[in-house]
Write an enzyme that holds these catalytic residues in place. Structure first.
Site, PDB file in Angstrom:
ATOM      1  N   LYS A   1     -56.775   3.697  57.473  1.00 53.28           N
ATOM      2  CA  LYS A   1     -56.316   2.346  57.454  1.00 53.28           C
ATOM      3  C   LYS A   1     -55.092   1.947  58.033  1.00 53.28           C
ATOM      4  CE  LYS A   1     -56.114   2.639  52.851  1.00 53.28           C
ATOM      5  NZ  LYS A   1     -56.822   3.896  52.507  1.00 53.28           N
TER       6      LYS A   1
ATOM      7  N   ARG B   1     -55.248  -2.840  45.253  1.00 52.16           N
ATOM      8  CA  ARG B   1     -55.623  -1.682  44.910  1.00 52.16           C
ATOM      9  C   ARG B   1     -56.237  -1.401  43.448  1.00 52.16           C
ATOM     10  NH1 ARG B   1     -52.938   2.328  48.428  1.00 52.16           N
ATOM     11  NH2 ARG B   1     -53.943   4.355  47.929  1.00 52.16           N
TER      12      ARG B   1
ATOM     13  N   ARG C   1     -54.282  16.667  57.987  1.00 50.33           N
ATOM     14  CA  ARG C   1     -52.869  16.044  57.979  1.00 50.33           C
ATOM     15  C   ARG C   1     -51.803  16.654  57.145  1.00 50.33           C
ATOM     16  NH1 ARG C   1     -52.401   9.867  56.262  1.00 50.33           N
ATOM     17  NH2 ARG C   1     -52.848  10.715  54.068  1.00 50.33           N
TER      18      ARG C   1
ATOM     19  N   ARG D   1     -47.317  16.107  54.167  1.00 47.54           N
ATOM     20  CA  ARG D   1     -47.278  15.032  53.324  1.00 47.54           C
ATOM     21  C   ARG D   1     -47.639  15.644  52.007  1.00 47.54           C
ATOM     22  NH1 ARG D   1     -49.906   8.961  53.948  1.00 47.54           N
ATOM     23  NH2 ARG D   1     -50.528   9.039  51.568  1.00 47.54           N
TER      24      ARG D   1
ATOM     25  N   ARG E   1     -56.942  11.447  43.986  1.00 47.51           N
ATOM     26  CA  ARG E   1     -56.687  10.187  44.640  1.00 47.51           C
ATOM     27  C   ARG E   1     -58.230   9.443  45.348  1.00 47.51           C
ATOM     28  NH1 ARG E   1     -53.611  12.054  49.768  1.00 47.51           N
ATOM     29  NH2 ARG E   1     -53.620  10.022  50.679  1.00 47.51           N
TER      30      ARG E   1
END
Ligand code: AP5
Length: 190
Positions: free
Chosen positions: A14, A89, A128, A134, A145
């Site tokens: 996204k 969401r 990532r 992160r 998630r």
């Protein structure tokens, strides 16, 4: 106005595709994840609260996210349109967004939903995590998630499907290939 809900599970691309869409269509990027991470780094009351949820991969409560979105929308005086990235969401957020846009005499043009399988999502997010550190890109948080996405977020698809605004897009392939598919969908809008 062109208002796009860019939808998909964590790691579906996204944020990556939003950047390209901003350039091409001159839209304003409204990423609730980015706004929340900014609040965390500035240690605002919202950031302090949001951190607890985000570290576990849980959703930040609707009322906090909604207040934040209203403030962000009201900052823009004459927008060409918005890319809503990571919002709505929950079905509650989707209903709220519809009311908010109706009050501003506009509406969602399309929901573009990136389709990426679970193995690829995990692969991208772990990579990532290694590259950027992160904090929610850690395996147990990634798994939560994805679970939260399937339980609380995927039902939002039906909200837009019922309004005939749902457009699935294959999210596998190169970034350019996926972008071309998105441009194709936007080109078909009346
Ligand atoms: P948020 O920041 O929205 O995270 P997310 O939805 O989990 O999505 P990501 O940013 O991880 O993935 P993405 O789909 O944007 O993919 P990206 O382009 O980055 O939300 C974080 C947290 O904030 C939530 O868990 C929640 O706690 C809270 N939150 C946010 N919004 C909320 C809301 N509305 N309500 C309540 N809580 C909310 O790509 C991922 C990786 O893949 C990158 O490294 C990228 O380089 C790579 N990649 C991209 N495209 C490709 C490709 N085609 N091939 C290979 N690699 C690719």
């Amino acid at each position: 106005m062109l208002n796009i809900v860019l939808f998909g599970p964590p790691g579906s691309g996204k944020g990556t595709q939003s950047e390209k869409m901003i350039d091409k269509y001159g839209l304003i990027h409204l990423s609730t994840g980015d706004i929340l991470r900014e609040a965390i780094s500035e240690r605002t009351p919202l950031g302090i609260k949001a951190k607890e949820y985000m570290e576990k991969g849980e959703l930040v409560p609707d009322e906090d996210v909604i207040n934040m979105v209203v403030k962000r929308l009201d900052r823009e005086k004459n927008p060409n349109g918005f890319i809503f990235d990571g919002f709505p969401r929950t079905c509650g957020q989707a209903r709220f967004l519809r009311t908010l846009l109706t009050e501003r005499d506009t509406r969602i043009s399309v929901m573009i939903a990136l389709q990426v399988n679970r193995d690829e999502l995990i692969r991208r997010l772990l990579k990532r995590g290694q590259q950027t550190g992160r904090s929610d890109d850690e395996l147990s948080v990634i798994m939560n998630r994805i679970e939260v996405y399937e339980r609380d977020t995927a039902p939002v698809i039906d909200f837009y499907r019922n309004m005939r605004k749902y457009r699935p897009v294959d999210g596998l392939g190169s970034i350019e290939e996926i972008f071309d598919r998105i441009v194709g969908v936007i080109g078909e809008l009346k």
